[in-house]
Design a protein around this motif. Structure first.
Motif, PDB file in Angstrom:
ATOM      1  N   ASP A  39      39.837  34.515  43.733  1.00 32.08           N
ATOM      2  CA  ASP A  39      39.186  34.151  42.481  1.00 32.08           C
ATOM      3  C   ASP A  39      37.963  35.010  42.205  1.00 32.08           C
ATOM      4  N   CYS A  40      37.210  35.363  43.254  1.00 30.05           N
ATOM      5  CA  CYS A  40      35.993  36.155  43.035  1.00 30.05           C
ATOM      6  C   CYS A  40      36.326  37.533  42.459  1.00 30.05           C
ATOM      7  N   ALA A  41      37.429  38.138  42.865  1.00 34.06           N
ATOM      8  CA  ALA A  41      37.835  39.427  42.295  1.00 34.06           C
ATOM      9  C   ALA A  41      38.282  39.239  40.842  1.00 34.06           C
ATOM     10  N   LYS A  42      38.992  38.158  40.573  1.00 35.78           N
ATOM     11  CA  LYS A  42      39.422  37.868  39.200  1.00 35.78           C
ATOM     12  C   LYS A  42      38.214  37.727  38.278  1.00 35.78           C
ATOM     13  N   GLU A  43      37.186  37.014  38.757  1.00 31.17           N
ATOM     14  CA  GLU A  43      35.996  36.772  37.940  1.00 31.17           C
ATOM     15  C   GLU A  43      35.259  38.066  37.630  1.00 31.17           C
ATOM     16  N   ILE A  44      35.143  38.953  38.611  1.00 33.47           N
ATOM     17  CA  ILE A  44      34.474  40.241  38.377  1.00 33.47           C
ATOM     18  C   ILE A  44      35.261  41.057  37.365  1.00 33.47           C
ATOM     19  N   ARG A  45      36.549  41.165  37.562  1.00 34.89           N
ATOM     20  CA  ARG A  45      37.387  41.959  36.652  1.00 34.89           C
ATOM     21  C   ARG A  45      37.399  41.375  35.249  1.00 34.89           C
ATOM     22  N   GLU A  46      37.425  40.067  35.136  1.00 32.95           N
ATOM     23  CA  GLU A  46      37.386  39.454  33.806  1.00 32.95           C
ATOM     24  C   GLU A  46      36.052  39.767  33.122  1.00 32.95           C
ATOM     25  N   ALA A  47      34.956  39.666  33.857  1.00 30.53           N
ATOM     26  CA  ALA A  47      33.641  39.959  33.282  1.00 30.53           C
ATOM     27  C   ALA A  47      33.550  41.407  32.811  1.00 30.53           C
ATOM     28  N   VAL A  48      34.022  42.344  33.650  1.00 28.58           N
ATOM     29  CA  VAL A  48      33.882  43.766  33.345  1.00 28.58           C
ATOM     30  C   VAL A  48      34.930  44.242  32.345  1.00 28.58           C
ATOM     31  N   PHE A  49      36.197  44.042  32.650  1.00 31.64           N
ATOM     32  CA  PHE A  49      37.246  44.652  31.848  1.00 31.64           C
ATOM     33  C   PHE A  49      37.614  43.845  30.595  1.00 31.64           C
ATOM     34  N   VAL A  50      37.587  42.524  30.683  1.00 32.73           N
ATOM     35  CA  VAL A  50      37.970  41.711  29.531  1.00 32.73           C
ATOM     36  C   VAL A  50      36.754  41.458  28.630  1.00 32.73           C
ATOM     37  N   ASN A  51      35.699  40.866  29.192  1.00 34.54           N
ATOM     38  CA  ASN A  51      34.554  40.484  28.369  1.00 34.54           C
ATOM     39  C   ASN A  51      33.727  41.684  27.901  1.00 34.54           C
ATOM     40  N   GLU A  52      33.441  42.629  28.770  1.00 35.65           N
ATOM     41  CA  GLU A  52      32.626  43.786  28.392  1.00 35.65           C
ATOM     42  C   GLU A  52      33.418  44.846  27.639  1.00 35.65           C
ATOM     43  N   GLN A  53      34.590  45.216  28.181  1.00 35.19           N
ATOM     44  CA  GLN A  53      35.307  46.372  27.660  1.00 35.19           C
ATOM     45  C   GLN A  53      36.442  46.022  26.706  1.00 35.19           C
ATOM     46  N   GLY A  54      36.795  44.750  26.611  1.00 35.58           N
ATOM     47  CA  GLY A  54      37.769  44.317  25.621  1.00 35.58           C
ATOM     48  C   GLY A  54      39.234  44.503  25.969  1.00 35.58           C
ATOM     49  N   PHE A  55      39.551  44.739  27.247  1.00 37.85           N
ATOM     50  CA  PHE A  55      40.962  44.839  27.630  1.00 37.85           C
ATOM     51  C   PHE A  55      41.594  43.444  27.587  1.00 37.85           C
ATOM     52  N   HIS A  56      42.879  43.407  27.245  1.00 39.69           N
ATOM     53  CA  HIS A  56      43.588  42.128  27.148  1.00 39.69           C
ATOM     54  C   HIS A  56      44.588  41.939  28.280  1.00 39.69           C
ATOM     55  N   ASN A  57      45.156  43.021  28.776  1.00 38.22           N
ATOM     56  CA  ASN A  57      46.202  42.949  29.797  1.00 38.22           C
ATOM     57  C   ASN A  57      45.640  43.339  31.165  1.00 38.22           C
ATOM     58  N   GLU A  58      44.582  42.681  31.569  1.00 39.05           N
ATOM     59  CA  GLU A  58      43.881  43.063  32.795  1.00 39.05           C
ATOM     60  C   GLU A  58      44.665  42.714  34.054  1.00 39.05           C
ATOM     61  N   PHE A  59      45.354  41.623  34.051  1.00 40.82           N
ATOM     62  CA  PHE A  59      46.020  41.150  35.255  1.00 40.82           C
ATOM     63  C   PHE A  59      47.511  41.408  35.159  1.00 40.82           C
TER      64      PHE A  59
END
Length: 163
Positions: free
Chosen positions: A35-55
Motif C-alpha cells: 500500500d505504501c508504494a501505491k500511495e506514493i505513486r498515486e500522489a506523484v503520478f496520478v495527483n501531481e502529473q495527471g496520469f490515469h492508467n498508473e497501475f
C-alpha cells in the motif's frame, strides 16, 4: 550517518547514507505490491502529473522497492521486473514524494534497484523515462535508444544501462 536496511525477505543488507541533512533509514523490497508504494505513486503520478492508467498487471509480479525516512515514513518507490521480450530487467515507476525531491533520493532508488538486479545476475537495466527526466537518468549512466513515444500524452524514451 543513518543506516539503510535493504531488505528482501530474510536477506537484509545494512547500508549507511546521509543525504543533504535528510536521514534515511531503510529500503525494503516487497514481493507483493504494498500500500505504501501505491500511495506514493498515486500522489506523484496520478495527483501531481495527471496520469490515469498508473497501475497495471506488472504490479502483481514486480518487486517493489520502498525507501523510508528516519520516522519510518515511506518517501520513494520504484518497481523492478524481468521482461522476457527484451531479456532484461526493467526499472519503472520511480517516484519520490514532492517534499523530498532535490535530495538525491531518486539516485538512491536507482542505485538500490541496480543492486537488486545485480544480485539476481542481471547485466543490464532498461527503463522508459519521461523525456523531461532523461537527463537525470543520463547522469546515472543510462543511455537513450529508440524513438520518443507518448504514454498518456507524455513523451517517453527508452533508456538502458549495463551494470
Amino acid at each position: 550517518m543513518a543506516a539503510f536496511l535493504f531488505g528482501h525477505g530474510n536477506d537484509n543488507i545494512l547500508i549507511n547514507r546521509k543525504l543533504r541533512e535528510l536521514t534515511l533509514n531503510k529500503v525494503f523490497v516487497y514481493e507483493e505490491f504494498p500500500d505504501c508504494a501505491k500511495e506514493i505513486r498515486e500522489a506523484v503520478f496520478v495527483n501531481e502529473q495527471g496520469f490515469h492508467n498508473e497501475f497495471d498487471e506488472i504490479d502483481n509480479t514486480a518487486a517493489h522497492l520502498v525507501l523510508f525516512d528516519e520516522n519510518e515514513v515511506p518517501i520513494a518507490t520504484c518497481r523492478v521486473f524481468w521482461d522476457t521480450g527484451v531479456r532484461s530487467y526493467i526499472v519503472g515507476r520511480v517516484a519520490v514524494m514532492k517534499q523530498y525531491r532535490g535530495k538525491n533520493i531518486g539516485s538512491v532508488m536507482l542505485q538500490e534497484a541496480e543492486k537488486y538486479v545485480k544480485q539476481r545476475g542481471g547485466k543490464s537495466i532498461f527503463l522508459h523515462a519521461q523525456c523531461r527526466a532523461a537527463n537525470f537518468y543520463k547522469g546515472l549512466g543510462y543511455t537513450e535508444f529508440g524513438n520518443i513515444e507518448k504514454d498518456e500524452g507524455c513523451p517517453h524514451v527508452w533508456m538502458q544501462k549495463f551494470i
